[in-house]
Design an enzyme around this catalytic site. Structure first.
Site, mmCIF file in Angstrom:
data_model
loop_
_atom_site.group_PDB
_atom_site.id
_atom_site.type_symbol
_atom_site.label_atom_id
_atom_site.label_comp_id
_atom_site.label_asym_id
_atom_site.label_seq_id
_atom_site.Cartn_x
_atom_site.Cartn_y
_atom_site.Cartn_z
ATOM 1 N N LYS A 262 0.846 -1.200 0.000
ATOM 2 C CA LYS A 262 0.000 0.000 0.000
ATOM 3 C C LYS A 262 0.880 1.248 0.000
ATOM 4 C CE LYS A 262 -3.427 2.488 2.860
ATOM 5 N NZ LYS A 262 -4.350 2.413 4.019
ATOM 6 N N ASP A 267 -3.003 10.053 3.886
ATOM 7 C CA ASP A 267 -4.403 9.624 3.954
ATOM 8 C C ASP A 267 -5.216 10.584 4.809
ATOM 9 O OD1 ASP A 267 -6.786 8.290 3.994
ATOM 10 O OD2 ASP A 267 -6.102 6.598 5.222
ATOM 11 N N LYS A 274 -10.973 12.287 7.943
ATOM 12 C CA LYS A 274 -10.572 11.855 9.283
ATOM 13 C C LYS A 274 -10.619 13.041 10.246
ATOM 14 C CE LYS A 274 -7.237 8.269 7.920
ATOM 15 N NZ LYS A 274 -7.866 7.127 8.603
ATOM 16 N N ASP A 285 1.277 6.135 5.689
ATOM 17 C CA ASP A 285 0.327 5.176 5.111
ATOM 18 C C ASP A 285 0.884 4.506 3.844
ATOM 19 O OD1 ASP A 285 -2.080 3.905 5.579
ATOM 20 O OD2 ASP A 285 -3.277 5.339 4.433
ATOM 21 N N GLU A 346 -9.601 3.412 1.632
ATOM 22 C CA GLU A 346 -8.982 3.555 0.309
ATOM 23 C C GLU A 346 -7.902 2.519 0.059
ATOM 24 O OE1 GLU A 346 -7.939 5.070 2.917
ATOM 25 O OE2 GLU A 346 -5.784 4.770 2.764
ATOM 26 N N ARG A 348 -7.704 -0.719 0.627
ATOM 27 C CA ARG A 348 -8.168 -1.952 -0.010
ATOM 28 C C ARG A 348 -8.492 -1.720 -1.482
ATOM 29 N NH1 ARG A 348 -12.890 -2.429 4.321
ATOM 30 N NH2 ARG A 348 -11.280 -1.280 5.447
HETATM 31 N N1 BES Z 1 -4.701 4.117 6.795
HETATM 32 C C1 BES Z 1 -5.898 3.813 7.480
HETATM 33 C C2 BES Z 1 -5.705 2.748 8.559
HETATM 34 C C3 BES Z 1 -4.939 3.156 9.775
HETATM 35 C C4 BES Z 1 -5.616 3.611 10.886
HETATM 36 C C5 BES Z 1 -3.579 3.011 9.844
HETATM 37 C C6 BES Z 1 -4.916 3.942 12.031
HETATM 38 C C7 BES Z 1 -2.865 3.355 10.962
HETATM 39 C C8 BES Z 1 -3.552 3.818 12.059
HETATM 40 C C9 BES Z 1 -6.957 3.293 6.515
HETATM 41 O O1 BES Z 1 -6.896 3.799 5.236
HETATM 42 C C10 BES Z 1 -8.283 3.641 7.083
HETATM 43 O O2 BES Z 1 -8.559 4.796 7.162
HETATM 44 N N2 BES Z 1 -9.069 2.641 7.454
HETATM 45 C C11 BES Z 1 -10.353 2.853 8.015
HETATM 46 C C12 BES Z 1 -11.308 1.887 7.391
HETATM 47 C C13 BES Z 1 -12.747 2.138 7.753
HETATM 48 C C14 BES Z 1 -13.226 3.433 7.122
HETATM 49 C C15 BES Z 1 -13.571 0.984 7.275
HETATM 50 C C16 BES Z 1 -10.255 2.626 9.520
HETATM 51 O O3 BES Z 1 -9.573 1.700 9.927
HETATM 52 O O4 BES Z 1 -10.833 3.399 10.260
HETATM 53 ZN ZN ZN Z 2 -5.081 4.516 4.592
HETATM 54 MN MN MN Z 3 -8.016 5.606 5.066
#
Ligand code: BES
Ligand code: ZN
Ligand code: MN
Length: 497
Positions: A262, A267, A274, A285, A346, A348
């Site tokens: 990835k 992000d 966020k 990320d 994003e 996935r």
């Molecule tokens: N990059 C984030 C995941 C992440 C979260 C990495 C905290 C490191 C620390 C990913 O892209 C993300 O935002 N995932 C979401 C998915 C959800 C919207 C289904 C998440 O985990 O909140």
């Molecule tokens: Zn992410």
């Molecule tokens: Mn994300």
């Protein structure tokens, strides 16, 4: 980084660093105790030094026939004394020696297991201690040069000494490649754009003999990667797709290891933005992508025997005027359609196109690495990465390699029933599956794009960055998964794994 044998009296360094395990008396290394005039034994007897994990005790060498002037014993605690612990002791000792500006230091290999494996872990650990993440400070002097290291293998007969010398050289490379990944993960989003990420990854991989191809937005479009392009739409920075090929001469046509990382250089969450708190952390990320690029470099430098393909989709996830909206439907390169419920899911999306492409390029075994979900941090914390995949033999293979490389992983299940959570009313799939089992439903999404190819997914969202300093890992990027991915290219596996 040098590697020599004993005796300790002949080791030419300013400081000798010696791991010391909890139940050991001074008689474990009588010559060392004698060289300090019995100071080590006295400290052990009085409990001034108890060999607690990472505890340090320094003593002068009073025997003038020794070349070194001081020793530092470092506590190894109770429990297993394998390469995992020894790697960490080496990093902790390396950090301490660096802070003390020791010019020349030696680390004595002690522990249970194969001497070469331990020596490699020591070289990795000492090298990991050289990472510096404060490059943008203008008021602090940059750190002094790290100590010049000698790894000392006691009681090695000739064959074993040659093996240790090779192992130290390998460990040095693996440590350096981990540090390169840490440097990239540490780089802020404004400097490490997708284009800059691709440029740096190209430089470090091609320098080692890896063939690199960087696809731009037009080429990505030609491949039909609607998911990667969809995520990139909200950003003023164009996306890139990095393709690495390591093709050693004489390698059999199969297996072909396919690594997918990835590469979100920042992000924001996109339109599903966020919260501001800790958002700055999302510069890392792209840690999975960096791990793939740096592992490609490592395996080429180490002359791995197998063909390997690396694929890193890179883009920002930004909420620009052209950004995708919740409810939008995107078509993946594989043809499957996806309803985007949350633009913050994003990773996935871009991985799905990346996994498909790695298959197109002929990968027979897939491993993807991604800072994919907050949910895996809830499940496993900041210590352990989640490992998922099928078939089980391939998952167990990667799990074993990760254990040996010092990357903590633990399996989570992918039962078919979880798929119901990502069924869409309008398209083939939704990109989120609700709060329950968030790390698993993310992996279930990826599974839809791997076909029948053996596949493992590593969710490194909790492990890519250390929030709190540990004696063996300072705050900041960890370099997780680089050593695991590189080591995989030395495994022998078949169709099942
Ligand atoms: N990059 C984030 C995941 C992440 C979260 C990495 C905290 C490191 C620390 C990913 O892209 C993300 O935002 N995932 C979401 C998915 C959800 C919207 C289904 C998440 O985990 O909140
Ligand atoms: Zn992410
Ligand atoms: Mn994300």
């Amino acid at each position: 980084m040098a590697c020599t044998g004993g005796p300790l009296s002949a080791v030419d360094a300013d400081l000798l660093i010696v791991p010391w395990f909890k139940d050991e008396a001074a008689s474990a290394l009588p010559a060392l105790d004698a060289a300090t005039g019995g100071e080590l034994g006295r400290a052990l007897a009085s409990k001034e030094f108890q060999a607690k994990p990472y505890e340090l005790f320094l003593a002068a060498i009073t025997d003038t026939s020794w070349r070194a002037r001081r020793i530092a014993v470092i506590g190894g605690g109770v429990g297993e004394r394998g390469s995992d612990l020894v790697r960490r002791l080496a990093t902790a000792a390396g950090l301490a020696a660096g802070q003390r500006h020791v010019p020349r230091a030696a680390f004595i290999v002690r522990g249970q297991g194969d001497a070469a494996d331990l020596a490699q872990a020591v070289a990795e650990g000492l090298t990991l201690a050289e990472f510096y993440g404060g490059g943008y400070k203008t008021d602090d002097p940059p750190p002094a040069a790290p100590p010049a290291w000698t790894v000392v293998v006691l009681d090695a007969v000739d064959g074993a000494m040659a093996a240790a010398v090779g192992a130290v050289a390998r460990g040095r490379i693996l440590g350096e490649c981990s540090n390169l990944a840490r440097e990239m993960a540490n780089e802020p989003g404004n400097t490490l754009t997708p284009r800059e990420f691709a440029k740096r990854a190209t430089a470090l991989a091609s320098d080692a003999g890896v063939a690199v191809e960087i696809l731009d937005e037009t080429q990505i479009e030609k491949l039909g990667m609607g998911l990667l392009l969809g995520v990139a739409r909200g950003s003023a920075e164009p996306p890139r797709l990095m393709v690495f090929r390591y093709d050693p001469p004489g390698a059999p046509p199969t297996p072909v290891l396919g690594l997918v990382g990835k590469g979100i250089t920042f992000d924001t969450g996109g339109i599903s933005i966020k919260p501001a708190d800790k958002m700055e952390q999302m510069k890392d990320d792209m840690s999975g992508g960096a791990a793939v690029a740096c592992a490609m470099r490592a395996m080429a430098l180490l002359k791995a025997p197998m063909r390997v393909i690396g694929v890193v989709p890179a883009t920002e996830n930004m909420p620009g005027g052209k950004a995708i909206r919740p409810g939008d439907v995107l078509t993946s390169a594989s043809g499957k359609t996806v309803e985007v419920i949350n633009t913050d899911a994003e990773g996935r999306l871009i991985l799905a196109d990346g996994l498909w492409y790695a298959r197109q390029l002929g990968a027979t075994h897939l491993v993807d690495v991604a800072t994919l979900t907050g949910a895996v941090v809830v499940a496993l914390g900041k210590i352990t990465s989640g490992i998922f995949g099928a078939p089980n033999a391939w998952v167990e293979r990667v799990r074993h390699v990760a254990d040996r490389a010092g990357d903590r992983v633990w399996p989570l299940p992918l039962f078919d029933e979880y798929k119901d959570q990502i069924k869409s009313d309008i398209a083939d799939l939704m990109n989120t599956g609700g709060r329950a089992a968030g790390a698993i439903t993310a992996a279930m999404f990826l599974k839809e794009f791997v076909g029948d190819v053996p596949w493992v997914h590593l969710d490194i969202a909790g492990t890519a960055w250390a929030d709190e300093a540990k004696p063996y890992l300072p705050k900041g990027p960890s370099g997780v998964a680089v050593r695991t991915l590189a080591a995989l290219a030395f495994e022998r596996f078949d169709d099942k794994g």
